[in-house]
Design an enzyme around this catalytic site. Structure first.
Site, PDB file in Angstrom:
ATOM      1  N   THR A  99      78.860  -8.520 -38.017  1.00  0.00           N
ATOM      2  CA  THR A  99      79.832  -7.513 -38.454  1.00  0.00           C
ATOM      3  C   THR A  99      80.874  -8.191 -39.346  1.00  0.00           C
ATOM      4  O   THR A  99      81.429  -9.222 -38.958  1.00  0.00           O
ATOM      5  CB  THR A  99      80.525  -6.869 -37.231  1.00  0.00           C
ATOM      6  OG1 THR A  99      79.536  -6.205 -36.459  1.00  0.00           O
ATOM      7  CG2 THR A  99      81.609  -5.888 -37.651  1.00  0.00           C
ATOM      8  N   ASP A 116      83.670 -10.136 -22.662  1.00  0.00           N
ATOM      9  CA  ASP A 116      84.337  -9.335 -21.617  1.00  0.00           C
ATOM     10  C   ASP A 116      85.500  -8.543 -22.221  1.00  0.00           C
ATOM     11  O   ASP A 116      85.761  -7.405 -21.818  1.00  0.00           O
ATOM     12  CB  ASP A 116      84.874 -10.232 -20.492  1.00  0.00           C
ATOM     13  CG  ASP A 116      83.764 -10.732 -19.566  1.00  0.00           C
ATOM     14  OD1 ASP A 116      82.635 -10.218 -19.643  1.00  0.00           O
ATOM     15  OD2 ASP A 116      84.044 -11.658 -18.763  1.00  0.00           O
ATOM     16  N   GLY A 124      85.740  -7.966 -25.623  1.00  0.00           N
ATOM     17  CA  GLY A 124      85.176  -7.147 -26.696  1.00  0.00           C
ATOM     18  C   GLY A 124      84.616  -5.835 -26.185  1.00  0.00           C
ATOM     19  O   GLY A 124      84.742  -4.796 -26.847  1.00  0.00           O
ATOM     20  N   GLU A 168      77.325  -5.732 -28.733  1.00  0.00           N
ATOM     21  CA  GLU A 168      78.125  -6.394 -27.676  1.00  0.00           C
ATOM     22  C   GLU A 168      77.443  -6.259 -26.299  1.00  0.00           C
ATOM     23  O   GLU A 168      78.114  -6.144 -25.271  1.00  0.00           O
ATOM     24  CB  GLU A 168      79.574  -5.909 -27.692  1.00  0.00           C
ATOM     25  CG  GLU A 168      80.220  -6.238 -29.041  1.00  0.00           C
ATOM     26  CD  GLU A 168      81.714  -6.354 -29.032  1.00  0.00           C
ATOM     27  OE1 GLU A 168      82.275  -6.621 -27.964  1.00  0.00           O
ATOM     28  OE2 GLU A 168      82.312  -6.192 -30.106  1.00  0.00           O
TER      29      GLU A 168
HETATM   30  N1  CAA Z   1      82.621 -15.256 -18.412  1.00  0.00           N
HETATM   31  C1  CAA Z   1      82.589 -16.591 -18.198  1.00  0.00           C
HETATM   32  N2  CAA Z   1      81.442 -17.275 -17.960  1.00  0.00           N
HETATM   33  C2  CAA Z   1      80.287 -16.571 -17.962  1.00  0.00           C
HETATM   34  C3  CAA Z   1      80.261 -15.183 -18.192  1.00  0.00           C
HETATM   35  C4  CAA Z   1      81.481 -14.519 -18.421  1.00  0.00           C
HETATM   36  N3  CAA Z   1      81.523 -13.201 -18.660  1.00  0.00           N
HETATM   37  N4  CAA Z   1      78.973 -14.756 -18.127  1.00  0.00           N
HETATM   38  C5  CAA Z   1      78.221 -15.834 -17.856  1.00  0.00           C
HETATM   39  N5  CAA Z   1      79.024 -16.921 -17.747  1.00  0.00           N
HETATM   40  C6  CAA Z   1      78.623 -18.297 -17.432  1.00  0.00           C
HETATM   41  C7  CAA Z   1      77.842 -18.322 -16.130  1.00  0.00           C
HETATM   42  O1  CAA Z   1      78.722 -18.417 -15.007  1.00  0.00           O
HETATM   43  C8  CAA Z   1      76.989 -19.553 -16.299  1.00  0.00           C
HETATM   44  O2  CAA Z   1      77.731 -20.715 -16.005  1.00  0.00           O
HETATM   45  P1  CAA Z   1      77.410 -21.599 -14.668  1.00  0.00           P
HETATM   46  O3  CAA Z   1      75.977 -22.003 -14.808  1.00  0.00           O
HETATM   47  O4  CAA Z   1      78.379 -22.732 -14.764  1.00  0.00           O
HETATM   48  O5  CAA Z   1      77.655 -20.670 -13.525  1.00  0.00           O
HETATM   49  C9  CAA Z   1      76.707 -19.590 -17.799  1.00  0.00           C
HETATM   50  O6  CAA Z   1      77.713 -18.772 -18.413  1.00  0.00           O
HETATM   51  C10 CAA Z   1      75.341 -19.033 -18.123  1.00  0.00           C
HETATM   52  O7  CAA Z   1      75.286 -17.707 -17.609  1.00  0.00           O
HETATM   53  P2  CAA Z   1      73.941 -16.986 -17.219  1.00  0.00           P
HETATM   54  O8  CAA Z   1      73.078 -17.946 -16.455  1.00  0.00           O
HETATM   55  O9  CAA Z   1      74.269 -15.670 -16.616  1.00  0.00           O
HETATM   56  O10 CAA Z   1      73.273 -16.831 -18.664  1.00  0.00           O
HETATM   57  P3  CAA Z   1      71.980 -16.043 -19.140  1.00  0.00           P
HETATM   58  O11 CAA Z   1      71.305 -16.851 -20.166  1.00  0.00           O
HETATM   59  O12 CAA Z   1      71.220 -15.544 -17.973  1.00  0.00           O
HETATM   60  O13 CAA Z   1      72.596 -14.796 -19.972  1.00  0.00           O
HETATM   61  C11 CAA Z   1      73.579 -12.649 -20.339  1.00  0.00           C
HETATM   62  C12 CAA Z   1      73.518 -13.946 -19.533  1.00  0.00           C
HETATM   63  C13 CAA Z   1      74.525 -11.777 -19.573  1.00  0.00           C
HETATM   64  C14 CAA Z   1      72.251 -11.966 -20.482  1.00  0.00           C
HETATM   65  C15 CAA Z   1      74.132 -12.974 -21.744  1.00  0.00           C
HETATM   66  O14 CAA Z   1      73.197 -13.709 -22.495  1.00  0.00           O
HETATM   67  C16 CAA Z   1      74.538 -11.724 -22.497  1.00  0.00           C
HETATM   68  O15 CAA Z   1      75.641 -11.187 -22.289  1.00  0.00           O
HETATM   69  N6  CAA Z   1      73.685 -11.257 -23.436  1.00  0.00           N
HETATM   70  C17 CAA Z   1      74.075 -10.225 -24.358  1.00  0.00           C
HETATM   71  C18 CAA Z   1      74.634 -10.850 -25.587  1.00  0.00           C
HETATM   72  C19 CAA Z   1      75.528  -9.934 -26.346  1.00  0.00           C
HETATM   73  O16 CAA Z   1      76.315  -9.170 -25.802  1.00  0.00           O
HETATM   74  N7  CAA Z   1      75.450 -10.046 -27.657  1.00  0.00           N
HETATM   75  C20 CAA Z   1      76.305  -9.289 -28.510  1.00  0.00           C
HETATM   76  C21 CAA Z   1      76.518 -10.029 -29.770  1.00  0.00           C
HETATM   77  S1  CAA Z   1      78.083  -9.796 -30.450  1.00  0.00           S
HETATM   78  C22 CAA Z   1      78.071  -8.327 -31.249  1.00  0.00           C
HETATM   79  O17 CAA Z   1      77.302  -7.441 -31.022  1.00  0.00           O
HETATM   80  C23 CAA Z   1      79.236  -8.285 -32.139  1.00  0.00           C
HETATM   81  C24 CAA Z   1      79.343  -7.342 -33.202  1.00  0.00           C
HETATM   82  O18 CAA Z   1      79.097  -7.677 -34.341  1.00  0.00           O
HETATM   83  C25 CAA Z   1      80.006  -6.046 -32.959  1.00  0.00           C
END
Ligand code: CAA
Length: 385
Positions: A158, A240, A242, A367
């Protein structure tokens, strides 16, 4: 429990409503059709403080809280979702992240010109092969003395076509998985930065989106945000915040569709009576209103809780994901019903209803898709993976 807003929150809500209705509503259809980037209105939004709502005054922002941000977002989105996408990314994905994790120098250099709307900014996480599975990124940053050499592609960025600065995530240690991701500031005027073609889209068409490529881009070490390996947690915690912006955007789009529908069911007659007297229309109105109210409450609760959670050292993950998931699905339901209520006029470009319907869809995708939000909420609630 007190549902009233502070004086500052009411002021930004009113200022945003006035600006959106006066400056954005008249041009929204034209920019949707042309897909042109609405630079002029965004510059004015910057002057009014909408590009850095939660940014402290010393970095050029409005020094309000997340509730103020959500109220502003709803007003802008009710006028035009494309404007609100650009504004949301500026505030929550970009400024918010650097404010939270950047050094004093990084805040001065990279937040101040963006919060004031002087230059545009972006957030680059997604890659062609990794959207939902964000940690599976291939963009690589290799340390070379006092620089990192960055190579790779990021997609669906974006404001990518116009951004001066980009907060970008890259792998510094691919063997470490999510713990091998680091965050960097990219200056798009430097060598090694390239933009791809602008993506034609179903909705939010005036919000310019493109692929970007880094080819031997040299990023000074002082432009890394936080420590090596902190990048994935930074990216997730930024999301979180966003997701509150996207929830508020969905509420704004839904409100515009709902208000247009209310007016239409009173004015449009069929079989000798306003169509709003028919029980089938009344049921739609009630279902739309209920979802709109619930979506707004979840959004404001998540926004209010952002500060509360931070003060307690907790994450606002569940609240943000619940708000984003519910509000985006409510926006789809409400805009779909609005098209149906308007009949042929809902399908016509003479009215903004079909645009609300097209624009609403993206809120279920970017997001984090609705499927990812359900996964995030369930993981948080159960403690299971
Ligand atoms: N806050 C802080 N830490 C976090 C967190 C959060 N919200 N979520 C995960 N973590 C940490 C976890 O605690 C973990 O750390 P530890 O191993 O130390 O506990 C580490 O991050 C890895 O987490 P996961 O094992 O849960 O990771 P995962 O590979 O299984 O993925 C997921 C998690 C939730 C699927 C993540 O990949 C996700 O949110 N995917 C979606 C991505 C997304 O939203 N993309 C949007 C792109 S931006 C966009 O769209 C913008 C635009 O232009 C408008």
């Amino acid at each position: 429990m007190d549902f009233s807003f502070t004086e500052e929150q009411l002021m930004i809500q009113e200022a945003a409503r006035d600006f959106a209705q006066r400056e954005i509503v008249p041009i929204a259809a034209e920019f949707d059709i042309s897909g042109k980037f609405p630079e002029e209105t965004l510059r004015k939004a910057g002057e009014l403080g909408f590009m850095g709502v939660e940014v402290p005054e010393e970095y050029g922002g409005s020094a309000l809280d997340a509730v103020g941000f959500a109220l502003m977002m709803e007003e802008i989105a009710a006028a035009d979702a494309a404007h609100s996408t650009i504004i949301s990314v500026h505030n929550s994905l970009y400024c918010n992240g650097i404010l939270q994790y950047g050094t004093e120098e990084q805040k001065q250099k990279y937040v101040t010109p963006v919060a004031s709307g002087e230059v545009f900014a972006a957030y680059a996480l997604t890659e062609p092969q990794s959207g939902s599975d964000a940690a599976n990124m291939r963009t690589r940053a290799v340390r070379d003395g006092d620089h990192y050499v960055i190579n790779g592609k990021k997609s669906w960025i974006t404001s990518g076509p116009v951004a001066r600065y980009i907060l970008l995530f890259a792998m510094t240690d691919p063997a470490a998985g999510p713990k091998g991701v680091s965050a960097f500031m990219i200056d798009t005027e430097k060598d090694g930065f390239h933009r791809g073609k602008i993506e034609p889209k179903l909705g939010i068409r005036a919000s310019a989106t493109c692929e970007i490529e880094l080819a031997d881009y040299r990023c000074p070490v002082e432009d890394r945000i936080a420590n090596e390996g902190d990048g994935f947690k930074i990216a997730m915690s930024i999301l979180d915040a966003g997701r509150i912006g996207i929830a508020a955007q969905a509420v704004g789009i839904a409100r515009a569709a709902y208000e247009a529908s209310l007016q239409y069911v009173r004015e449009r007659h069929a079989f000798g009576t306003p169509i709003g007297s028919f029980q089938m229309i009344q049921a739609k109105v009630a279902d739309m209103k209920m979802r709109l109210e619930a979506a707004r409450l979840l959004t404001l609760k998540a926004a209010w809780n952002k500060k509360v959670a931070a003060a307690a050292g907790l994450r606002n993950t569940t609240e943000s994901s619940c708000a984003k998931l519910f509000a985006s699905e409510a926006a789809m339901f409400i805009t779909h019903a609005a098209v149906q209520i308007h009949g042929g006029m809902g399908y016509s470009k003479e009215m903004p209803i079909e645009r609300y319907f097209r624009d609403a869809k993206i809120t279920e995708i970017y997001e984090g898709t609705s499927e990812i939000q359900r996964m995030v909420i369930a993981r948080q609630e159960t403690g299971l993976r």
